[in-house]
Design a protein around this motif. Structure first.
Motif, short mmCIF file in Angstrom:
data_model
loop_
_atom_site.label_atom_id
_atom_site.label_comp_id
_atom_site.label_asym_id
_atom_site.label_seq_id
_atom_site.Cartn_x
_atom_site.Cartn_y
_atom_site.Cartn_z
N UNK A 1 3.76 26.44 -4.63
CA UNK A 1 2.58 25.75 -5.47
C UNK A 1 2.51 24.52 -5.95
N UNK A 2 3.88 23.97 -6.17
CA UNK A 2 4.13 22.70 -6.71
C UNK A 2 3.49 21.52 -5.61
N UNK A 3 3.47 21.97 -4.33
CA UNK A 3 2.61 21.20 -3.50
C UNK A 3 1.34 21.25 -3.68
N UNK A 4 0.67 22.45 -3.92
CA UNK A 4 -0.63 22.52 -4.12
C UNK A 4 -1.21 21.67 -5.43
N UNK B 1 18.94 14.70 -3.44
CA UNK B 1 19.55 15.02 -5.01
C UNK B 1 18.51 14.07 -5.81
N UNK B 2 18.57 14.58 -7.10
CA UNK B 2 17.62 13.87 -8.11
C UNK B 2 18.53 12.36 -8.39
N UNK B 3 17.78 11.40 -8.44
CA UNK B 3 18.49 10.20 -8.89
C UNK B 3 19.15 10.30 -10.23
N UNK B 4 20.23 9.62 -10.36
CA UNK B 4 21.12 9.50 -11.62
C UNK B 4 20.34 8.74 -12.35
N UNK B 5 20.53 9.09 -13.85
CA UNK B 5 20.01 8.19 -14.88
C UNK B 5 20.45 6.90 -14.96
N UNK B 6 19.70 5.80 -14.97
CA UNK B 6 20.41 4.22 -14.89
C UNK B 6 20.93 3.80 -16.18
N UNK B 7 21.79 2.99 -16.18
CA UNK B 7 22.28 2.51 -17.47
C UNK B 7 21.01 1.58 -18.20
N UNK B 8 21.03 1.85 -19.50
CA UNK B 8 20.06 1.27 -20.31
C UNK B 8 20.39 0.17 -21.05
N UNK C 1 11.55 18.04 -9.09
CA UNK C 1 11.01 18.02 -7.74
C UNK C 1 11.28 16.92 -7.00
N UNK C 2 11.89 17.02 -5.94
CA UNK C 2 12.37 15.62 -4.89
C UNK C 2 11.40 15.15 -4.01
N UNK C 3 11.34 13.97 -4.06
CA UNK C 3 10.17 13.31 -3.15
C UNK C 3 10.76 13.42 -1.72
N UNK C 4 9.83 13.52 -0.65
CA UNK C 4 10.11 13.69 0.60
C UNK C 4 11.57 12.64 1.16
N UNK D 1 0.80 -1.13 0.00
CA UNK D 1 0.02 0.03 0.08
C UNK D 1 0.83 1.19 -0.11
N UNK D 2 1.86 1.07 0.72
CA UNK D 2 3.07 2.31 0.62
C UNK D 2 3.67 2.57 -0.43
N UNK D 3 3.92 1.50 -1.05
CA UNK D 3 4.71 1.68 -2.27
C UNK D 3 3.87 2.30 -3.45
N UNK D 4 2.30 1.83 -3.42
CA UNK D 4 1.48 2.24 -4.46
C UNK D 4 1.22 3.76 -4.07
N UNK D 5 1.02 3.87 -2.79
CA UNK D 5 0.84 5.35 -2.58
C UNK D 5 2.00 6.14 -3.18
N UNK D 6 3.30 5.81 -2.88
CA UNK D 6 4.64 6.35 -3.25
C UNK D 6 4.38 6.37 -4.89
N UNK D 7 3.90 5.60 -5.43
CA UNK D 7 4.16 5.48 -6.92
C UNK D 7 3.13 6.73 -7.46
N UNK D 8 1.81 6.57 -6.78
CA UNK D 8 0.88 7.78 -7.19
C UNK D 8 1.57 9.14 -7.02
N UNK D 9 2.36 9.23 -5.88
CA UNK D 9 2.93 10.65 -5.60
C UNK D 9 3.97 10.89 -6.66
#
Length: 764
Positions: free
Chosen positions: A515-518, A660-667, A653-656, A475-483
């Protein structure tokens, strides 16, 4: 006028016409043989179904629970509805087998191969029980009727183009069992009912194959096909099933006897099949050959020796513990005392070899944590004693001792070597069970049922707690995904409006921090298609317009109308998002200064033409020598009241909790061979992440969050321990840092491996 005479009907051949066409290529003798055999088998199958109802009713009457009783009643109903279909498919398969005798084209592979010892694939314990049962049935027919079947196969080979063996003979027990299993595939019955039906198939169909083979050989001899082959006359014992070719009404069947003898016969047949596999391997499994005059000890004596070993078993048993070697030493002492060479009897020796090989597999299994293998190794002697006492240990998946071993292994799947054994409740529970068996088990297998019930109660409680925490994690992860998705939507909206613009710093900060929070809260509550979301975007657009420079006089009127409602909307939005009130007050104070400055700028713009005309008039008077009074001139433009910034980088925008922003992963490429391995992972799969020999993490895939593509892993308590993306998991597979753990029943995987090894020894 009709034209029917001119119409050519192009209907496809019916199945019967196809059979007739194929049969036309068979010699007449084989056609007659096929038809007569099919008639006898059809009558035998009808006898099977006629008696199945009463047999299942008898079993239902003996059921110990309502659920078990209902299962038998449902099976009776299913058989009544589908018996005609099963009979038709069984006979159709026999006709097709005869039709292919003179064809070199690849036909339908014998279905029995898919469940034979050679190709065991243990998906469920049911398959193993079905496999062992059918192999035992086939073995019994071969041991009884091998000569007659061999002569029939030889005579068939004399008149057909394909070469047959007893296994591929259409009337051989292997083919008949395969055809019957295939015909029964549509039956929705569990393994208990299926084994009963197989037993009835043996009683009413396979039991009369000796008569079928005798009559078939006589028919071919009459046709002049290899009459020189001589067969031993068939001697039928009174205990054998009635000849189905003589009709099904001649002999009454004792259904109670059929139901009662299933368990004992199954045990003997399964163990006999295993002994047959062991017969070729006995020489390689024993260390030395026993003298001719050696005296076998009784099973009771063996139990006493095993109890002696059990009481003196080392506290830290390991994979190096050789039970057979320890037993040899005890037998050597007993031989020295009695003056006669004492050895283990052949049956007991087979049991010892089977259990030893099972534990060799178990203690070499990478699925079991190394720290628990020492505990499970100490169960070898108690399990051997059970197998000596009760041969259903090998054939019955519900055997308490076998289930106890499987339950311990299943519960241990998520146990990591890094866990504290002294404080871990699971480790302590398993240790208690092992110690209880070593101390208390002598010759009463009931102790396994007691320990199984106790351990199941323990694991149910543990599982309930872990599932609750696991659900909270999901449930927490699904909520985190929606956020996270909401943040992406807000990022996109902000960048569309701010990127590349030069605006007052306070406004950029207000939008990015407040306003980003709003917007995020509005997106989560109402979605991006809602009026509330559009209203929040409109407020942001109005704020940006209100602080941009405008020269149009009409813009002044719009600003006058806009500001009161804009400030109200901003204040309500910031309050609803519970933004810091002190920061909000500071923002509004600076925003007020920006709007005042904008109005002053409008005043200066409107006053500039008047001032210019006044200056021109005064200059004309001065040029004419006329002195003019000093007039007030509007001041020059004041500098901006707030510093300006240009937004040149995309807003992230950073999550709580993020700094710092996550680095792009190897594709990896879309067609990388590791990606299907990731896609094959299923929720509930256990895996082990391997950093090095000392650092391994066992965890279960608890959820795949599709919107974000994250794979969430938990430990056996249900607590989140890891999250990976699909691409990151593919990279882990590529560097061999992730290993799937097989959660199939441990004992059954061990038995499958042992059977496979014995088959290779026998065929090698």
């Amino acid at each position: 006028m009709t034209t029917d005479a001119k119409v050519v009907h192009l209907n496809p051949l019916t199945a019967e016409q196809n059979n007739a066409a194929s049969a036309a290529r068979l010699p007449a003798a084989l056609i007659q043989l096929r038809d007569k055999a099919a008639l006898q088998l059809k009558q035998a199958l009808q006898a099977l179904f006629d008696n199945a109802d009463d047999t299942l009713f008898e079993m239902a009457d003996r059921a110990t629970s309502n659920g078990e009783q209902n299962a038998f009643f449902e099976a009776m109903r299913d058989l009544r509805l589908k018996r005609k279909n099963v009979e038709r498919e069984f006979l159709q398969a026999i006709f097709e087998s005869f039709s292919s005798l003179n064809q070199y084209a690849i036909g339908k592979a014998p279905a029995l191969d898919s469940v034979s010892f050679d190709s065991l694939s243990l998906v469920q314990n049911d398959e193993l029980e079905e496999t062992v049962a059918t192999d035992a049935m086939v073995a019994k027919v071969l041991s009884r009727d091998s000569q007659a079947l061999g002569h029939l196969t030889t005579r068939l080979n004399a008149v057909i183009s394909r070469k047959l063996d007893d296994k591929s003979n259409p009337l051989g027990p292997a083919s008949l069992c395969a055809d019957f299993l295939s015909a029964c595939a549509s039956l929705g019955v569990d393994i208990r009912v299926k084994l009963i039906i197989l037993k009835l198939f043996e009683k009413f169909v396979l039991a009369d194959l000796d008569q079928l083979y005798a009559e078939a050989n006589q028919q071919l001899v009459a046709a002049g096909i290899l009459p020189e082959l001589k067969s031993t006359p068939v001697r039928r014992s009174p205990s054998q099933g009635q000849a189905a070719s003589r009709g099904v009404a001649g002999e009454a069947v004792s259904h109670s006897a059929v139901a009662g003898e299933f368990a004992e016969q199954d045990v003997q047949e399964v163990f006999s099949a295993l002994q047959g596999l062991l017969s070729q391997a006995r020489g390689s499994l024993t260390q030395r050959q026993a003298p001719v005059d050696a005296m076998p000890i009784t099973s009771n004596d063996l139990m006493r020796l095993l109890s002696h070993m059990q009481q003196r078993a080392p506290a830290q048993a390991s994979a190096e513990f050789d039970l057979r070697d320890q037993l040899e030493q005890l037998l050597s002492r007993a031989s020295a005392k009695s003056g006669k060479t004492r050895v283990v009897g052949e049956v007991d020796e087979d049991v010892i070899n089977l259990v030893s090989m099972l534990f060799e597999f178990i203690l070499d299994d990478r699925t079991l944590p190394d720290s628990l293998k020492a505990l499970i190794a100490r169960l070898q002697i108690p399990m051997l004693k059970v197998a000596v006492l009760d041969k259903t240990f090998f054939s019955r998946g519900s055997h308490p001792a076998r289930r106890l071993l499987n339950e311990i292994a299943a519960a241990s799947l998520g146990w990591g070597d890094q866990d504290n054994a002294q404080r871990d409740s699971l480790f302590q529970k398993i240790e208690q069970i092992v110690q209880r068996l070593l101390n208390d088990f002598v010759d009463d297998p009931q102790i396994f049922s007691e320990l199984l019930s106790d351990f199941m109660a323990f694991t149910v409680d543990e599982r309930r707690r872990s599932e609750l925490l696991e659900q909270r994690t999901r449930d927490a992860e699904e909520g985190s995904a929606r956020s996270e998705l909401a943040r992406k939507q807000v990022e996109q909206a902000l960048n569309q409006r701010l990127l590349g613009k030069k605006l007052p710093e306070v406004v950029v900060r207000l939008l990015q921090e407040g306003w980003s929070s709003v917007l995020t809260l509005t997106c989560l509550k109402h979605g991006v298609e809602s009026d509330e979301w559009n209203a929040a975007l409109a407020t942001m657009d109005d704020l940006i317009w209100s602080v941009e420079p405008h020269d149009d006089p009409e813009a002044r009127l719009r600003l006058l109308e806009l500001v009161p409602g804009l400030l109200k909307a901003l204040r309500e939005g910031m309050t609803s998002a519970a933004f810091d009130p002190f920061a909000t007050s500071e923002f509004f104070s600076q925003l007020e200064s920006l709007h005042v400055h904008a109005f002053q700028r409008f005043k200066r713009i409107m006053a500039a033409p008047v001032a210019e005309k006044t200056r021109e008039q005064n200059q004309a008077l001065l040029d004419a020598g006329i002195e003019v009074p000093l007039l007030e001139v509007p001041p020059a433009d004041e500098p901006d009241v707030a510093p300006m910034v240009e937004v040149v980088e995309e807003i992230v925008l950073l999550a709580p909790g993020e700094t710092e922003a996550p680095q792009p992963e190897v594709a990896l490429p879309d067609d990388d061979e590791m990606l299907p391995k990731v896609d094959a992972l299923r929720v509930g799969s256990w895996v082990e992440f391997i950093e090095d020999d000392e650092h391994k993490l066992r965890c279960k895939l608890a959820a795949i969050i599709k919107p974000t593509g994250k794979y969430i892993f938990v430990n056996r308590t249900g607590m989140k321990v890891l999250e990976k993306t699909r691409m990151a998991l593919a990279i882990e597979f590529r560097r061999n840092a992730i290993r799937l753990l097989d959660d199939a029943l441990l004992f059954d995987r061990a038995l499958e491996s042992v059977i496979g090894n014995l088959r290779r020894l026998k065929n090698g």
